[in-house]
Design a protein around this motif. Structure first.
Motif, PDB file in Angstrom:
ATOM      1  N   PRO A 120      54.958  40.094 -19.124  1.00 29.08           N
ATOM      2  CA  PRO A 120      55.801  38.928 -18.812  1.00 29.08           C
ATOM      3  C   PRO A 120      55.007  37.901 -18.015  1.00 29.08           C
ATOM      4  CG  PRO A 120      56.425  40.793 -17.445  1.00 29.08           C
ATOM      5  CD  PRO A 120      55.422  41.307 -18.441  1.00 29.08           C
ATOM      6  N   SER A 121      54.284  37.065 -18.717  1.00 26.13           N
ATOM      7  CA  SER A 121      53.282  36.196 -18.093  1.00 26.13           C
ATOM      8  C   SER A 121      53.882  35.168 -17.139  1.00 26.13           C
ATOM      9  CB  SER A 121      52.453  35.498 -19.167  1.00 26.13           C
ATOM     10  OG  SER A 121      53.287  34.848 -20.107  1.00 26.13           O
TER      11      SER A 121
ATOM     12  N   CYS B 296      57.209  43.694  -9.760  1.00 25.33           N
ATOM     13  CA  CYS B 296      57.747  42.348  -9.487  1.00 25.33           C
ATOM     14  C   CYS B 296      57.941  41.560 -10.776  1.00 25.33           C
ATOM     15  CB  CYS B 296      56.796  41.574  -8.569  1.00 25.33           C
ATOM     16  SG  CYS B 296      56.798  42.094  -6.855  1.00 25.33           S
ATOM     17  N   ALA B 297      56.904  41.517 -11.597  1.00 26.90           N
ATOM     18  CA  ALA B 297      56.982  40.750 -12.839  1.00 26.90           C
ATOM     19  C   ALA B 297      58.016  41.345 -13.788  1.00 26.90           C
ATOM     20  CB  ALA B 297      55.608  40.713 -13.507  1.00 26.90           C
ATOM     21  N   GLU B 298      58.092  42.669 -13.845  1.00 29.90           N
ATOM     22  CA  GLU B 298      59.039  43.317 -14.762  1.00 29.90           C
ATOM     23  C   GLU B 298      60.490  43.049 -14.362  1.00 29.90           C
ATOM     24  OE1 GLU B 298      60.551  45.464 -17.927  1.00 29.90           O
ATOM     25  OE2 GLU B 298      58.552  44.650 -17.575  1.00 29.90           O
ATOM     26  N   VAL B 299      60.783  43.094 -13.056  1.00 34.09           N
ATOM     27  CA  VAL B 299      62.157  42.842 -12.597  1.00 34.09           C
ATOM     28  C   VAL B 299      62.579  41.410 -12.920  1.00 34.09           C
ATOM     29  CG1 VAL B 299      63.596  42.565 -10.539  1.00 34.09           C
ATOM     30  CG2 VAL B 299      62.187  44.597 -10.806  1.00 34.09           C
TER      31      VAL B 299
ATOM     32  N   PHE C 109      61.186  32.845 -17.661  1.00 33.23           N
ATOM     33  CA  PHE C 109      60.571  34.026 -17.078  1.00 33.23           C
ATOM     34  C   PHE C 109      60.628  35.252 -17.981  1.00 33.23           C
ATOM     35  CE2 PHE C 109      62.017  31.404 -13.452  1.00 33.23           C
ATOM     36  CZ  PHE C 109      60.772  31.073 -12.959  1.00 33.23           C
ATOM     37  N   ALA C 110      61.241  35.130 -19.143  1.00 32.30           N
ATOM     38  CA  ALA C 110      61.256  36.232 -20.108  1.00 32.30           C
ATOM     39  C   ALA C 110      60.066  36.177 -21.055  1.00 32.30           C
ATOM     40  CB  ALA C 110      62.552  36.208 -20.909  1.00 32.30           C
ATOM     41  N   ARG C 111      59.314  35.098 -21.025  1.00 33.40           N
ATOM     42  CA  ARG C 111      58.202  34.931 -21.959  1.00 33.40           C
ATOM     43  C   ARG C 111      57.118  35.980 -21.714  1.00 33.40           C
ATOM     44  NH1 ARG C 111      57.361  28.352 -21.559  1.00 33.40           N
ATOM     45  NH2 ARG C 111      59.433  27.755 -22.377  1.00 33.40           N
ATOM     46  N   GLU C 112      56.606  36.541 -22.804  1.00 30.10           N
ATOM     47  CA  GLU C 112      55.532  37.529 -22.736  1.00 30.10           C
ATOM     48  C   GLU C 112      54.316  37.008 -23.500  1.00 30.10           C
ATOM     49  OE1 GLU C 112      57.053  41.196 -24.255  1.00 30.10           O
ATOM     50  OE2 GLU C 112      58.150  41.671 -22.402  1.00 30.10           O
TER      51      GLU C 112
ATOM     52  N   SER D   1      61.341  39.433 -15.220  1.00 34.15           N
ATOM     53  CA  SER D   1      61.432  39.296 -16.667  1.00 34.15           C
ATOM     54  C   SER D   1      62.718  39.918 -17.199  1.00 34.15           C
ATOM     55  CB  SER D   1      60.214  39.964 -17.322  1.00 34.15           C
ATOM     56  OG  SER D   1      60.346  39.987 -18.716  1.00 34.15           O
ATOM     57  N   ALA D   2      63.089  41.085 -16.670  1.00 38.95           N
ATOM     58  CA  ALA D   2      64.320  41.748 -17.118  1.00 38.95           C
ATOM     59  C   ALA D   2      65.547  40.894 -16.810  1.00 38.95           C
ATOM     60  CB  ALA D   2      64.451  43.114 -16.451  1.00 38.95           C
ATOM     61  N   ALA D   3      65.542  40.280 -15.616  1.00 35.88           N
ATOM     62  CA  ALA D   3      66.657  39.402 -15.257  1.00 35.88           C
ATOM     63  C   ALA D   3      66.738  38.215 -16.209  1.00 35.88           C
ATOM     64  CB  ALA D   3      66.493  38.917 -13.819  1.00 35.88           C
ATOM     65  N   ALA D   4      65.599  37.692 -16.616  1.00 30.63           N
ATOM     66  CA  ALA D   4      65.592  36.564 -17.553  1.00 30.63           C
ATOM     67  C   ALA D   4      66.024  37.001 -18.944  1.00 30.63           C
ATOM     68  CB  ALA D   4      64.193  35.945 -17.600  1.00 30.63           C
ATOM     69  N   ARG D   5      65.628  38.220 -19.365  1.00 28.27           N
ATOM     70  CA  ARG D   5      66.022  38.710 -20.689  1.00 28.27           C
ATOM     71  C   ARG D   5      67.523  38.884 -20.801  1.00 28.27           C
ATOM     72  NH1 ARG D   5      61.740  42.329 -19.843  1.00 28.27           N
ATOM     73  NH2 ARG D   5      63.228  44.052 -19.583  1.00 28.27           N
TER      74      ARG D   5
END
Length: 475
Positions: free
Chosen positions: A328-329, A302-305, A319-322, A307-311
């Motif tokens: 991806p916190s 969930c978090a990876e998807v 939502f891309a912040r790590e 984050s990827a959309a935000a990147r």
């Protein structure tokens, strides 16, 4: 960690697929199938689902190899093939659907405990919700410590949770009664023909196959790109074999009507009927390990998807912040908060597990359909096939065509009810897309087709809310 360089090995990627697929669904298969069909319908359903999902797995495999620059596949392929807004809808639908799936895990955990501790009821009592809430945040803070560490734990849990499933299968093979299997074969006592029986099982098969794309989602962490394809196919074949056996073998030991009346997790009730009370305890312990492991895998996905959309700028950059552990916190916080809110709403649901299962499946259909459609675009155009043999392209065209037809059929089989329920989530979720576009100083909708899609989603949301308010849809 999976490796010293922070990458996942082939075996860890395969464990991510298996860990994602083997969760709540497999433990609920006996009752869910028995309430819809007999062994004949189950065999037909698994042939259709197995063929369709195998082709979808092959789609993920060859897309991973031919488009290595597209990470977090489910979302990236939709955006590449259909544009920014459909790509966003794919990412959002997959993310929110996965969050709902995570809620089903907590409901089933508490329902399992409810068989021994009545205070948990069917998984949606006040005490059950409070305990689930504690679990959500324990996992949340563990995952924030690092993706690779969580993936390594998932690898261990995946091995542990397969053992009770194998024991269940072994005992039922030993107890197999041919006469009972023949008695149940045509699903006597059920209304509707075999086609309708099979259709009723389709959303269930989608739910249990969710996770087949786990390696693709985590492709950016793969040590070698070809490991993504290997993990997808190996995980698919192994888990499909387990699911078919778990579905069919109970028909050979108990009448279909009795299986359909067993409380979830029905695998525990079936084993109890065969070997006595210890069987229910044994399966229940295995389920708790399995579902907790699946929740870990899906919280990561969930978090990876998101984050990827935000990147790739389809969602707000927040939502891309790590964090320092490369997790991806912000996306993880959003995921945990949404899961928490939905867990609270289960208090008012009459059958929380069934609702979460079907809605999760419904939300996954559009993203899967867009992935299969993109594969059709890629293969028919011949993109990335110029240097290879023509037989490879012909094979992949066939694979993509079958996957597209199958996912399209699933949208039909899911029915209008779950389409409008999905729209209730898709329409307001589009506000995240508006936020992202304005953040980038871009026009929100650049194509007329995007406006039409939003209008249809909004109309579906209005219809869905009206149907719920009038009691036409019972949650």
């Amino acid at each position: 960690m999976a490796s010293t360089d922070g990458k996942m090995s082939r075996f860890h990627l395969t464990a991510m697929v298996v860990g994602s697929m083997v969760g709540a669904g497999i433990f609920s298969l006996p009752r869910t199938f028995a309430g819809a069909t007999g062994p004949l319908g189950a065999v037909i359903a698994w042939i259709i689902a197995g063929t369709g999902m195998y082709m979808l797995a092959r789609v993920f495999q060859f897309l991973a190899e031919r488009k290595p620059n597209l990470d977090a596949g489910v979302f990236a392929y939709a955006k590449e093939g259909y544009g920014d807004y459909p790509g966003f809808l794919s990412a959002f639908g997959y993310w929110i659907g996965s969050c709902i799936g995570n809620v089903s895990y907590w409901v089933l955990i508490k329902s399992t405990l409810g068989a021994f501790f009545p205070v948990f009821g069917d998984g949606n009592t006040l005490v059950a919700i409070l305990v689930a809430s504690v679990g959500i945040w324990l996992f949340h803070f563990m995952i924030l410590r690092g993706v690779q560490q969580a993936a390594a734990l998932n690898f261990i849990v995946t091995i542990a949770k397969i053992i009770p499933i194998l024991v269940f299968i072994g005992i039922l093979i030993f107890a197999f009664q041919a006469d009972m299997f023949r008695f149940n074969f045509y699903g006597g006592g059920l209304e509707g023909g075999i086609f309708e029986q099979v259709r009723m099982t389709m959303l269930v098969t989608v739910f249990v196959f969710l996770g087949i794309e786990g390696a693709s989602v985590y492709s950016r962490y793969a040590r070698e790109r070809r490991d993504v394809g290997f993990a997808t196919i190996a995980g698919f074949v192994g888990v499909t074999t387990l699911m078919v056996l778990v579905t069919l073998l109970p028909y050979a030991v108990i009448p279909r009507e009795e299986i359909a009346g067993i409380r979830q997790p029905s695998m525990a009730g079936v084993l109890e009927a065969v070997v006595g009370p210890w069987g229910a305890v044994f399966v229940s312990v295995g389920l708790l390990i399995s579902v907790l492991g699946a929740y870990l895998a899906w919280a990561l996905i969930c978090a990876e998807v998101m984050s990827a959309a935000a990147r790739t700028r389809a969602m707000p950059s927040l939502f891309a912040r790590e964090n320092k552990a490369r997790v991806p916190s912000a996306a993880m916080w959003a995921t945990s908060i949404v899961v928490q809110v939905i867990v609270i709403t289960t208090y008012w649901s009459t059958d929380a597990f069934a609702l979460m299962l079907n809605l999760t499946s419904s939300m996954a259909l559009i993203p899967f359909l867009l992935v299969a459609g993109y594969a059709m675009q890629l293969t028919t155009r011949g993109e990335s096939y110029a240097a290879g043999p023509s037989s490879d392209r012909s094979r992949d065209i066939l694979i993509a065509a079958v996957a597209t037809v199958y996912t399209g059929y699933l949208v039909y089989a899911g029915g209008l009810k779950f389409l409008v329920l999905s729209a209730i989530l898709y329409a307001p979720g589009s506000l995240l897309y508006v936020w992202a576009r304005r953040e980038q100083g871009k026009k929100v909708f650049e194509r007329t087709s995007d406006v039409v899609v939003l209008a249809l989603a909004s109309l579906g949301a209005v219809v869905g809310i009206y149907w719920i308010a009038t009691g036409y849809i019972v949650l």
